[in-house]
Design a protein around this motif. Structure first.
Motif, PDB file in Angstrom:
ATOM      1  N   LEU A   1       0.961  -0.996  -0.469  1.00  0.00           N
ATOM      2  CA  LEU A   1      -0.308  -0.199  -0.083  1.00  0.00           C
ATOM      3  C   LEU A   1       0.482   1.583   0.190  1.00  0.00           C
ATOM      4  N   VAL A   2       1.645   1.398   0.863  1.00  0.00           N
ATOM      5  CA  VAL A   2       2.925   2.617   0.908  1.00  0.00           C
ATOM      6  C   VAL A   2       3.232   2.629  -0.209  1.00  0.00           C
ATOM      7  N   ARG A   3       4.156   1.690  -0.983  1.00  0.00           N
ATOM      8  CA  ARG A   3       4.062   2.219  -2.039  1.00  0.00           C
ATOM      9  C   ARG A   3       4.163   2.379  -3.310  1.00  0.00           C
ATOM     10  N   LEU A   4       2.376   1.586  -3.385  1.00  0.00           N
ATOM     11  CA  LEU A   4       1.694   2.244  -4.425  1.00  0.00           C
ATOM     12  C   LEU A   4       1.413   3.667  -3.619  1.00  0.00           C
ATOM     13  N   LEU A   5       0.950   3.791  -3.101  1.00  0.00           N
ATOM     14  CA  LEU A   5       0.871   5.092  -2.765  1.00  0.00           C
ATOM     15  C   LEU A   5       1.792   6.468  -3.254  1.00  0.00           C
ATOM     16  N   VAL A   6       3.461   5.900  -2.711  1.00  0.00           N
ATOM     17  CA  VAL A   6       4.805   6.845  -3.103  1.00  0.00           C
ATOM     18  C   VAL A   6       4.690   6.775  -4.966  1.00  0.00           C
ATOM     19  N   ALA A   7       4.746   5.728  -4.876  1.00  0.00           N
ATOM     20  CA  ALA A   7       4.754   5.913  -6.532  1.00  0.00           C
ATOM     21  C   ALA A   7       3.554   7.261  -7.477  1.00  0.00           C
ATOM     22  N   THR A   8       2.302   6.243  -6.410  1.00  0.00           N
ATOM     23  CA  THR A   8       1.404   7.311  -7.561  1.00  0.00           C
ATOM     24  C   THR A   8       1.313   8.932  -7.110  1.00  0.00           C
ATOM     25  N   VAL A   9       2.037   9.120  -5.960  1.00  0.00           N
ATOM     26  CA  VAL A   9       2.761  10.870  -5.989  1.00  0.00           C
ATOM     27  C   VAL A   9       3.419  10.821  -6.829  1.00  0.00           C
ATOM     28  N   LEU A  10       4.402  10.010  -7.130  1.00  0.00           N
ATOM     29  CA  LEU A  10       5.732  10.208  -7.952  1.00  0.00           C
ATOM     30  C   LEU A  10       5.123  10.642  -9.463  1.00  0.00           C
ATOM     31  N   ILE A  11       3.940   9.955  -9.824  1.00  0.00           N
ATOM     32  CA  ILE A  11       4.111   9.804 -11.551  1.00  0.00           C
ATOM     33  C   ILE A  11       2.912  11.224 -11.238  1.00  0.00           C
ATOM     34  N   ALA A  12       2.340  11.254 -10.138  1.00  0.00           N
ATOM     35  CA  ALA A  12       1.383  12.627 -10.637  1.00  0.00           C
ATOM     36  C   ALA A  12       1.807  14.142 -10.747  1.00  0.00           C
ATOM     37  N   VAL A  13       3.213  13.820  -9.811  1.00  0.00           N
ATOM     38  CA  VAL A  13       4.012  15.007  -9.582  1.00  0.00           C
ATOM     39  C   VAL A  13       4.823  15.282 -11.145  1.00  0.00           C
ATOM     40  N   CYS A  14       5.358  14.277 -11.564  1.00  0.00           N
ATOM     41  CA  CYS A  14       5.801  13.963 -12.817  1.00  0.00           C
ATOM     42  C   CYS A  14       5.077  14.653 -14.204  1.00  0.00           C
ATOM     43  N   SER A  15       3.702  14.175 -13.590  1.00  0.00           N
ATOM     44  CA  SER A  15       2.684  14.871 -14.633  1.00  0.00           C
ATOM     45  C   SER A  15       2.152  15.891 -14.975  1.00  0.00           C
ATOM     46  N   VAL A  16       2.347  16.573 -13.885  1.00  0.00           N
ATOM     47  CA  VAL A  16       1.740  18.088 -13.569  1.00  0.00           C
ATOM     48  C   VAL A  16       3.060  18.422 -13.661  1.00  0.00           C
ATOM     49  N   ALA A  17       4.331  18.292 -13.501  1.00  0.00           N
ATOM     50  CA  ALA A  17       5.486  19.251 -14.132  1.00  0.00           C
ATOM     51  C   ALA A  17       5.738  19.002 -15.895  1.00  0.00           C
ATOM     52  N   ALA A  18       5.139  17.689 -15.843  1.00  0.00           N
ATOM     53  CA  ALA A  18       5.669  17.610 -17.113  1.00  0.00           C
ATOM     54  C   ALA A  18       4.318  18.099 -18.457  1.00  0.00           C
ATOM     55  N   THR A  19       3.425  18.355 -17.986  1.00  0.00           N
ATOM     56  CA  THR A  19       2.418  19.166 -18.412  1.00  0.00           C
ATOM     57  C   THR A  19       2.329  20.397 -18.601  1.00  0.00           C
ATOM     58  N   ALA A  20       2.952  20.921 -17.264  1.00  0.00           N
ATOM     59  CA  ALA A  20       3.403  22.451 -17.411  1.00  0.00           C
ATOM     60  C   ALA A  20       4.893  22.701 -17.840  1.00  0.00           C
ATOM     61  N   TRP A  21       5.745  21.957 -18.015  1.00  0.00           N
ATOM     62  CA  TRP A  21       6.919  22.122 -18.527  1.00  0.00           C
ATOM     63  C   TRP A  21       6.532  22.314 -20.090  1.00  0.00           C
ATOM     64  N   LEU A  22       5.605  21.779 -20.586  1.00  0.00           N
ATOM     65  CA  LEU A  22       5.264  21.125 -22.264  1.00  0.00           C
ATOM     66  C   LEU A  22       4.651  22.838 -22.051  1.00  0.00           C
ATOM     67  N   ALA A  23       3.811  22.669 -21.183  1.00  0.00           N
ATOM     68  CA  ALA A  23       2.716  24.535 -21.651  1.00  0.00           C
ATOM     69  C   ALA A  23       4.204  25.595 -22.141  1.00  0.00           C
ATOM     70  N   VAL A  24       5.317  25.567 -20.960  1.00  0.00           N
ATOM     71  CA  VAL A  24       5.904  26.844 -20.804  1.00  0.00           C
ATOM     72  C   VAL A  24       6.318  26.540 -22.346  1.00  0.00           C
ATOM     73  N   GLU A  25       7.079  24.987 -22.482  1.00  0.00           N
ATOM     74  CA  GLU A  25       8.021  24.948 -24.180  1.00  0.00           C
ATOM     75  C   GLU A  25       7.149  25.489 -25.125  1.00  0.00           C
ATOM     76  N   THR A  26       5.873  25.002 -25.216  1.00  0.00           N
ATOM     77  CA  THR A  26       5.247  24.991 -26.157  1.00  0.00           C
ATOM     78  C   THR A  26       4.819  26.885 -26.474  1.00  0.00           C
ATOM     79  N   THR A  27       5.067  26.941 -25.116  1.00  0.00           N
ATOM     80  CA  THR A  27       4.471  28.833 -26.014  1.00  0.00           C
ATOM     81  C   THR A  27       5.397  28.905 -25.768  1.00  0.00           C
ATOM     82  N   THR A  28       7.463  29.506 -25.133  1.00  0.00           N
ATOM     83  CA  THR A  28       8.701  29.560 -25.153  1.00  0.00           C
ATOM     84  C   THR A  28       8.937  29.321 -27.339  1.00  0.00           C
TER      85      THR A  28
END
Length: 611
Positions: free
Chosen positions: A13-40
């Motif tokens: 359960l703890v491993r799933l939580l950690v993995a999910t949080v990491l995936i969510a953080v990476c997804s948010v960061a990737a989305t933000a970076w993609l938006a910034v990179e596309t605009t730039t």
């Protein structure tokens, strides 16, 4: 049973939580970076387009300066370029005196010039078409050829093009700014085409090169260069990619060292002096409001709050969903763990409560448990069967030896023959067990070679002819064509011998056993058919199981050990083939072997059928 403690960091359960949080953080960061990179990138593309337009403006104005001795008539060109680019274009002298300006009179100039236009000092690395000497290739000056010389050189170029074509080299004629024709793709010149006439300087060029030599002589004298007149010079006249070089004289035999470089500098300086009267004066170019700043993405405080708020909401929802899903996932896994920890003799099953992956896993666990239970039963039965098969001949041998030892029976020939037969039975069981053990361990070796199947059937029939005659059974062979197989002949005889022996034991006197073979596509099909008692339908699926007999009483009247057919199955699997059984009670049985044929193998008449 006490469950051992699992560290918190290692729980699923703890491993799933950690993995999910990491995936969510990476997804948010990737989305933000993609938006910034596309605009730039969009902004940079727009800026790149502006830079390309600026380069075109500079190239066109530089072209005017390279082909005109002054800036007269440039006002029209400036207005056209301004209308095309939508930007202000201003051209001034080095003292900031206006030459042409697309803006209304009195409009202040930008603080800095975008570029300096000087066709005799072009930036070699940024301006398109610039030569290594820094002179715009469009500046030809006294090297401009008259029409008569152009026509003569044009004919020479056509002749050289045809010469190249005769040697399979395709070239094209390109006119340089001076009017001199040049051939493309002429790096490798055939000997027949290397006459030198096309590259020889014309009268106009000789005159211009003579002036250049005189202009360079004073500079060479100042550097005290030791040369044999006239001096060797290299002059690029024309397009950058298609230079036309002329040589006047040669340097003395000395390495291309500092003296040669100094001579080239003198030559470049003399060329600028020679071409200066033919170009417009140096000018400054102003574009728009001056230098365009580099694009830089800047996020406001409000946008930062939106990004972090959305990221926090995504993380919260992700964690909540993960907790629910992980709890439902861990519950059946815990049940599987508890069942796996139970003693193996209990054969515990787990309930299948879902139809997802965990449900499939639970069903597979139950199937594995059932298979283990069946294997355990088979193991016990196999141990009992082996003990029975070995006990019978050993008991007979021991009994006869004991009565002989006690003097009750004389060790005559009949007794020794009986003991020998029992030893052979024992040896056969041991050999069969050894073959099965080798097959199970994957160490059953085959020595493949081309095998004439018809001859193979004849050999097997000949080996069992005496047993067949003693049993009153007719043994026949039937080979269609002359099929060949890539197989181990010894192992194939063993497999067919087991089938024939089995058929002879179950066929009454007056019956027949037939061995047949035929080609079937890329395979060879062999059949052993008998007219014996046959096998019941409910017993047919078990004929290839170890120690299985149709006689449930385990009578040894037929003399079989119950291992012949399992050995046949393993031998066929080792050959990459199959074995199948078909039977009808009272009408006999048919065992079919299918093995790979020999592709492109020899063919010919097979052996005559044995009657």
């Amino acid at each position: 049973m006490r469950r051992p403690g699992i560290p918190l960091r290692k729980r699923l359960l703890v491993r799933l939580l950690v993995a999910t949080v990491l995936i969510a953080v990476c997804s948010v960061a990737a989305t933000a970076w993609l938006a910034v990179e596309t605009t730039t990138r969009a902004l940079r593309d727009e800026q790149g387009q502006v830079l390309a337009e600026d380069t075109d403006v500079l190239a066109r104005l530089s072209g005017h300066a390279a082909t005109h001795p002054d800036w007269k008539g440039i006002e029209k060109t400036v207005r056209e370029l301004s209308a095309k680019t939508g930007r202000r274009i201003a051209l001034t002298t080095t003292e900031r005196t206006t030459i042409a300006d697309s803006a209304p009179p009195g409009t202040a100039l930008p603080p800095r010039a975008a570029a300096t236009i000087d066709p005799l000092r072009t930036d070699t690395y940024t301006d398109r078409g610039a030569q290594r000497s820094g002179i715009d290739p469009r500046v030809v000056g006294p090297y401009l050829l008259p029409a008569q010389e152009r026509a003569r050189l044009g004919k020479l170029a056509e002749a050289r093009k045809r010469c190249f074509a005769r040697h399979g080299i395709v070239t094209t004629i390109v006119d340089t700014p001076s009017g001199r024709p040049a051939l493309s793709n002429d790096d490798d010149v055939p000997l027949e085409c290397a006459d030198g006439r096309l590259n020889s300087p014309t009268q106009t060029e000789e005159k211009a090169l003579g002036q250049l030599s005189e202009l360079a002589r004073d500079c060479l004298d100042r550097h005290h260069l030791d040369f044999t007149p006239p001096l060797f010079v290299t002059v690029d006249v024309g397009d950058r990619n298609l230079p036309t070089r002329y040589g006047i004289g040669k340097l003395a035999a000395q390495p291309q060292n500092q003296a040669a470089r100094a001579a080239q500098r003198c030559l470049d300086s003399a060329r600028r002096v020679q071409l200066d009267p033919y170009v417009a004066p140096r000018a400054e170019l102003f574009l728009g409001i001056g230098d365009t700043p580099a694009v830089r993405f800047d996020m406001s405080a409000a946008n930062k709050a939106k990004v972090f708020g959305a990221a926090g909401l995504v993380l919260a929802v992700t964690v909540a969903v993960t907790v629910v899903v992980a709890t439902r996932l861990v519950r059946p896994l815990r049940a599987l763990t508890e069942a796996a920890r139970q003693p193996p003799e209990l054969h515990v099953r787990v309930p299948v409560t879902t139809r997802d992956e965990t449900g499939i896993l639970a069903a597979a666990f139950n199937a594995l448990t059932e298979r283990r239970e069946r294997l355990e039963e088979q193991r016990k039965a196999m141990v009992s069967d082996i003990a029975h098969e070995l006990r019978s001949p050993l008991t007979n041998i021991r009994g006869w030896l004991e009565v002989t030892k006690d003097g009750l029976v004389e060790p005559d020939t009949a007794l020794l023959t009986s003991l020998h037969e029992e030893a052979l039975v024992l040896q056969r069981v041991i050999d069969d067990l050894q073959d099965l053990a080798a097959a199970d361990a994957g160490t059953l070796r085959l020595h493949r070679e081309p095998v004439a199947v018809g001859e193979l059937l004849g050999q097997v029939a000949a080996a069992h002819r005496v047993a067949a005659d003693a049993a009153g059974v007719a043994l026949r062979t039937d080979t269609q064509g002359a099929p060949w197989s890539d197989a181990d002949p010894v192992r194939m005889r063993q497999a067919l011998g087991n089938l024939v022996s089995n058929a002879l034991r179950h066929t009454p006197a007056g019956g027949s056993v037939t061995l047949s073979a035929r080609a079937d596509g890329a395979d060879v099909v062999l059949e052993v058919a008998d007219t014996g008692s046959g096998i019941a339908a409910e017993d047919l699926p078990h004929v290839f199981e170890r120690f299985w007999r149709a006689e449930k009483s385990r009578s040894r009247r037929t003399g079989g050990s119950g291992l012949g057919l399992p050995i046949v199955r393993h031998l066929m699997a080792a050959h990459g083939g199959t074995v199948e059984a078909a039977s009808e009670p009272g009408a006999g049985s048919v065992f079919t072997l299918r093995v790979p044929g020999l592709a492109g193998g020899a063919s010919g008449p097979g052996p005559a059928p044995l009657q």
